[in-house]
Design a protein around this motif. Structure first.
Motif, PDB file in Angstrom:
ATOM      1  N   VAL A   1      41.278  -7.860  43.418  1.00 26.82           N
ATOM      2  CA  VAL A   1      42.154  -7.823  42.242  1.00 26.82           C
ATOM      3  C   VAL A   1      41.482  -8.513  41.068  1.00 26.82           C
ATOM      4  CG1 VAL A   1      44.286  -7.752  43.608  1.00 26.82           C
ATOM      5  CG2 VAL A   1      43.334  -9.952  42.912  1.00 26.82           C
ATOM      6  N   ALA A   2      41.954  -8.197  39.884  1.00 28.06           N
ATOM      7  CA  ALA A   2      41.439  -8.844  38.674  1.00 28.06           C
ATOM      8  C   ALA A   2      41.842 -10.307  38.669  1.00 28.06           C
ATOM      9  CB  ALA A   2      41.988  -8.138  37.440  1.00 28.06           C
ATOM     10  N   ASP A   3      40.931 -11.164  38.253  1.00 25.23           N
ATOM     11  CA  ASP A   3      41.234 -12.574  38.022  1.00 25.23           C
ATOM     12  C   ASP A   3      41.921 -12.630  36.659  1.00 25.23           C
ATOM     13  OD1 ASP A   3      41.210 -15.264  37.265  1.00 25.23           O
ATOM     14  OD2 ASP A   3      39.299 -15.656  38.246  1.00 25.23           O
TER      15      ASP A   3
ATOM     16  N   ASN B   1      40.149 -12.999  32.936  1.00 25.41           N
ATOM     17  CA  ASN B   1      39.958 -11.766  32.180  1.00 25.41           C
ATOM     18  C   ASN B   1      40.758 -11.764  30.878  1.00 25.41           C
ATOM     19  OD1 ASN B   1      38.301 -11.034  34.270  1.00 25.41           O
ATOM     20  ND2 ASN B   1      39.726  -9.568  35.150  1.00 25.41           N
ATOM     21  N   VAL B   2      41.992 -12.259  30.915  1.00 24.87           N
ATOM     22  CA  VAL B   2      42.806 -12.323  29.698  1.00 24.87           C
ATOM     23  C   VAL B   2      42.125 -13.237  28.672  1.00 24.87           C
ATOM     24  CG1 VAL B   2      44.988 -13.221  28.771  1.00 24.87           C
ATOM     25  CG2 VAL B   2      45.004 -11.698  30.741  1.00 24.87           C
ATOM     26  N   GLU B   3      41.653 -14.383  29.122  1.00 24.08           N
ATOM     27  CA  GLU B   3      40.956 -15.295  28.206  1.00 24.08           C
ATOM     28  C   GLU B   3      39.678 -14.676  27.666  1.00 24.08           C
ATOM     29  OE1 GLU B   3      40.468 -19.545  28.872  1.00 24.08           O
ATOM     30  OE2 GLU B   3      41.904 -19.383  30.517  1.00 24.08           O
ATOM     31  N   SER B   4      38.896 -14.050  28.530  1.00 23.88           N
ATOM     32  CA  SER B   4      37.624 -13.472  28.128  1.00 23.88           C
ATOM     33  C   SER B   4      37.814 -12.358  27.095  1.00 23.88           C
ATOM     34  CB  SER B   4      36.886 -12.943  29.363  1.00 23.88           C
ATOM     35  OG  SER B   4      35.607 -12.471  29.026  1.00 23.88           O
ATOM     36  N   ILE B   5      38.737 -11.442  27.361  1.00 25.11           N
ATOM     37  CA  ILE B   5      39.014 -10.352  26.420  1.00 25.11           C
ATOM     38  C   ILE B   5      39.632 -10.916  25.135  1.00 25.11           C
ATOM     39  CG2 ILE B   5      40.420  -8.289  26.015  1.00 25.11           C
ATOM     40  CD1 ILE B   5      40.174  -7.780  29.092  1.00 25.11           C
TER      41      ILE B   5
ATOM     42  N   ALA C   1      37.090   3.260  26.560  1.00 21.94           N
ATOM     43  CA  ALA C   1      36.003   3.574  27.489  1.00 21.94           C
ATOM     44  C   ALA C   1      35.402   2.227  27.881  1.00 21.94           C
ATOM     45  CB  ALA C   1      34.955   4.451  26.820  1.00 21.94           C
ATOM     46  N   LEU C   2      35.360   1.943  29.177  1.00 18.64           N
ATOM     47  CA  LEU C   2      34.889   0.650  29.679  1.00 18.64           C
ATOM     48  C   LEU C   2      33.634   0.846  30.511  1.00 18.64           C
ATOM     49  CD1 LEU C   2      38.381  -0.550  30.937  1.00 18.64           C
ATOM     50  CD2 LEU C   2      37.331  -1.107  28.750  1.00 18.64           C
ATOM     51  N   ASN C   3      32.701  -0.070  30.359  1.00 13.47           N
ATOM     52  CA  ASN C   3      31.477  -0.074  31.163  1.00 13.47           C
ATOM     53  C   ASN C   3      31.338  -1.449  31.782  1.00 13.47           C
ATOM     54  OD1 ASN C   3      30.234   2.586  30.511  1.00 13.47           O
ATOM     55  ND2 ASN C   3      30.416   1.757  28.443  1.00 13.47           N
ATOM     56  N   TYR C   4      31.240  -1.491  33.103  1.00 17.52           N
ATOM     57  CA  TYR C   4      31.112  -2.744  33.822  1.00 17.52           C
ATOM     58  C   TYR C   4      29.743  -2.796  34.507  1.00 17.52           C
ATOM     59  CZ  TYR C   4      36.186  -3.331  33.423  1.00 17.52           C
ATOM     60  OH  TYR C   4      37.449  -3.489  32.963  1.00 17.52           O
ATOM     61  N   GLN C   5      29.170  -3.987  34.506  1.00 16.02           N
ATOM     62  CA  GLN C   5      27.911  -4.224  35.203  1.00 16.02           C
ATOM     63  C   GLN C   5      28.018  -5.549  35.947  1.00 16.02           C
ATOM     64  OE1 GLN C   5      24.438  -4.192  32.725  1.00 16.02           O
ATOM     65  NE2 GLN C   5      23.215  -5.281  34.231  1.00 16.02           N
ATOM     66  N   ARG C   6      27.651  -5.546  37.219  1.00 16.16           N
ATOM     67  CA  ARG C   6      27.703  -6.766  38.013  1.00 16.16           C
ATOM     68  C   ARG C   6      26.651  -7.737  37.486  1.00 16.16           C
ATOM     69  NH1 ARG C   6      29.388  -7.182  43.613  1.00 16.16           N
ATOM     70  NH2 ARG C   6      29.241  -4.925  43.552  1.00 16.16           N
ATOM     71  N   LEU C   7      27.072  -8.975  37.169  1.00 16.13           N
ATOM     72  CA  LEU C   7      26.132  -9.985  36.668  1.00 16.13           C
ATOM     73  C   LEU C   7      25.618 -10.889  37.774  1.00 16.13           C
ATOM     74  CD1 LEU C   7      27.994 -10.990  33.378  1.00 16.13           C
ATOM     75  CD2 LEU C   7      26.061  -9.430  33.649  1.00 16.13           C
ATOM     76  N   ARG C   8      26.453 -11.133  38.772  1.00 19.94           N
ATOM     77  CA  ARG C   8      26.058 -12.043  39.854  1.00 19.94           C
ATOM     78  C   ARG C   8      26.384 -11.420  41.179  1.00 19.94           C
ATOM     79  NH1 ARG C   8      29.704 -16.115  37.086  1.00 19.94           N
ATOM     80  NH2 ARG C   8      28.981 -15.532  35.119  1.00 19.94           N
TER      81      ARG C   8
ATOM     82  N   PRO D   1      31.825  -3.045  16.136  1.00 16.89           N
ATOM     83  CA  PRO D   1      31.093  -2.915  17.399  1.00 16.89           C
ATOM     84  C   PRO D   1      32.044  -3.128  18.581  1.00 16.89           C
ATOM     85  CG  PRO D   1      30.523  -4.971  16.287  1.00 16.89           C
ATOM     86  CD  PRO D   1      31.406  -4.201  15.351  1.00 16.89           C
ATOM     87  N   PRO D   2      31.700  -2.587  19.753  1.00 19.93           N
ATOM     88  CA  PRO D   2      32.590  -2.746  20.913  1.00 19.93           C
ATOM     89  C   PRO D   2      32.700  -4.207  21.334  1.00 19.93           C
ATOM     90  CG  PRO D   2      30.500  -1.782  21.579  1.00 19.93           C
ATOM     91  CD  PRO D   2      30.480  -1.860  20.082  1.00 19.93           C
ATOM     92  N   LEU D   3      33.831  -4.540  21.946  1.00 21.41           N
ATOM     93  CA  LEU D   3      33.992  -5.889  22.501  1.00 21.41           C
ATOM     94  C   LEU D   3      33.096  -6.030  23.722  1.00 21.41           C
ATOM     95  CD1 LEU D   3      37.850  -6.531  22.497  1.00 21.41           C
ATOM     96  CD2 LEU D   3      36.153  -7.356  20.876  1.00 21.41           C
ATOM     97  N   VAL D   4      32.446  -7.168  23.822  1.00 23.93           N
ATOM     98  CA  VAL D   4      31.632  -7.480  24.997  1.00 23.93           C
ATOM     99  C   VAL D   4      32.227  -8.753  25.590  1.00 23.93           C
ATOM    100  CG1 VAL D   4      29.345  -8.095  25.838  1.00 23.93           C
ATOM    101  CG2 VAL D   4      29.583  -6.409  23.997  1.00 23.93           C
ATOM    102  N   TYR D   5      32.561  -8.697  26.863  1.00 27.32           N
ATOM    103  CA  TYR D   5      33.193  -9.832  27.524  1.00 27.32           C
ATOM    104  C   TYR D   5      32.891  -9.759  29.013  1.00 27.32           C
ATOM    105  CZ  TYR D   5      36.605  -6.212  28.586  1.00 27.32           C
ATOM    106  OH  TYR D   5      37.197  -5.059  29.009  1.00 27.32           O
ATOM    107  N   GLU D   6      33.059 -10.883  29.688  1.00 25.81           N
ATOM    108  CA  GLU D   6      32.908 -10.907  31.140  1.00 25.81           C
ATOM    109  C   GLU D   6      34.269 -10.656  31.774  1.00 25.81           C
ATOM    110  OE1 GLU D   6      30.790 -14.030  33.096  1.00 25.81           O
ATOM    111  OE2 GLU D   6      29.351 -14.220  31.459  1.00 25.81           O
ATOM    112  N   ALA D   7      34.252  -9.981  32.906  1.00 24.64           N
ATOM    113  CA  ALA D   7      35.461  -9.766  33.701  1.00 24.64           C
ATOM    114  C   ALA D   7      35.151 -10.224  35.117  1.00 24.64           C
ATOM    115  CB  ALA D   7      35.859  -8.290  33.690  1.00 24.64           C
TER     116      ALA D   7
END
Length: 177
Positions: free
Chosen positions: A35-37, A41-45, A170-177, A19-25
């Motif tokens: 910019v990316a934190d 992001n490295v820890e989350s992925i 293929a990446l899909n991002y959704q704003r959580l907050r 299954p695809p990886l699911v993580y917060e960015a």
């Protein structure tokens, strides 16, 4: 050995069925824009890929570097030092569709106190990511990473300038907050 260890193709085939990886960015304002934190992001992925508690330490070194210590779940308890240093970056496009291209030097060191010479592996990773907003709180991205041996690696001439590993995401991002 140069283009992957024995059984590498079978491992990749298995990963494609996973299954695809699911993580917060997380993205933050800084460095002249958004910019990316990097550490977050490295820890989350990494934890999504290697298991919870894989990261023992992660330290950001400005906007262009990360130094971390990891113990991957499937590595038999081995501890590794990982350094990521951005060597170059280009950003382009418009607000709705834009791209980021980066070259990052990745250094992986086995923290083996018994070894007389530290074991390390260095690769230059070129990543190109194209982002596109699809809705107010969602955007998609296509990403290609290519890993090259640096010119200082004695095996580099054998590659004839070709990458030793290429991956497409293929990446899909959704704003959580």
């Amino acid at each position: 050995d140069l283009f992957g260890a024995p059984g590498a193709l079978r491992r990749v085939e298995k990963q494609l069925a996973d299954p695809p990886l699911v993580y917060e960015a997380r993205f933050v304002r800084g460095g002249g824009g958004v910019v990316a934190d990097r550490c977050f992001n490295v820890e989350s992925i990494g934890e999504a890929a290697m298991g919870d508690k894989a990261f023992l330490e992660c330290v950001a070194e400005g906007w262009n570097g990360v130094r971390s210590v990891v113990r991957p779940g499937g590595a038999g308890g081995d501890i590794f030092g990982v350094e990521l240093k951005t060597l170059g970056r280009e950003v382009g496009g418009e607000e709705e569709e834009f791209f980021v291209a980066e070259v990052v030097r990745q250094t992986l060191k086995l923290n083996d106190t018994a070894a007389l010479v530290p074991k390390q592996q260095v690769k230059d990773v070129e990543t190109v990511t194209g982002y596109r907003w699809t809705e107010t709180d969602r955007f998609t991205a296509k990403q290609k990473t290519m890993m090259f041996l640096p010119s200082t690696d004695l095996r580099a001439p054998q590659t004839k300038g070709l990458p030793v590993d290429v991956r497409v995401y293929a990446l899909n991002y959704q704003r959580l907050r």
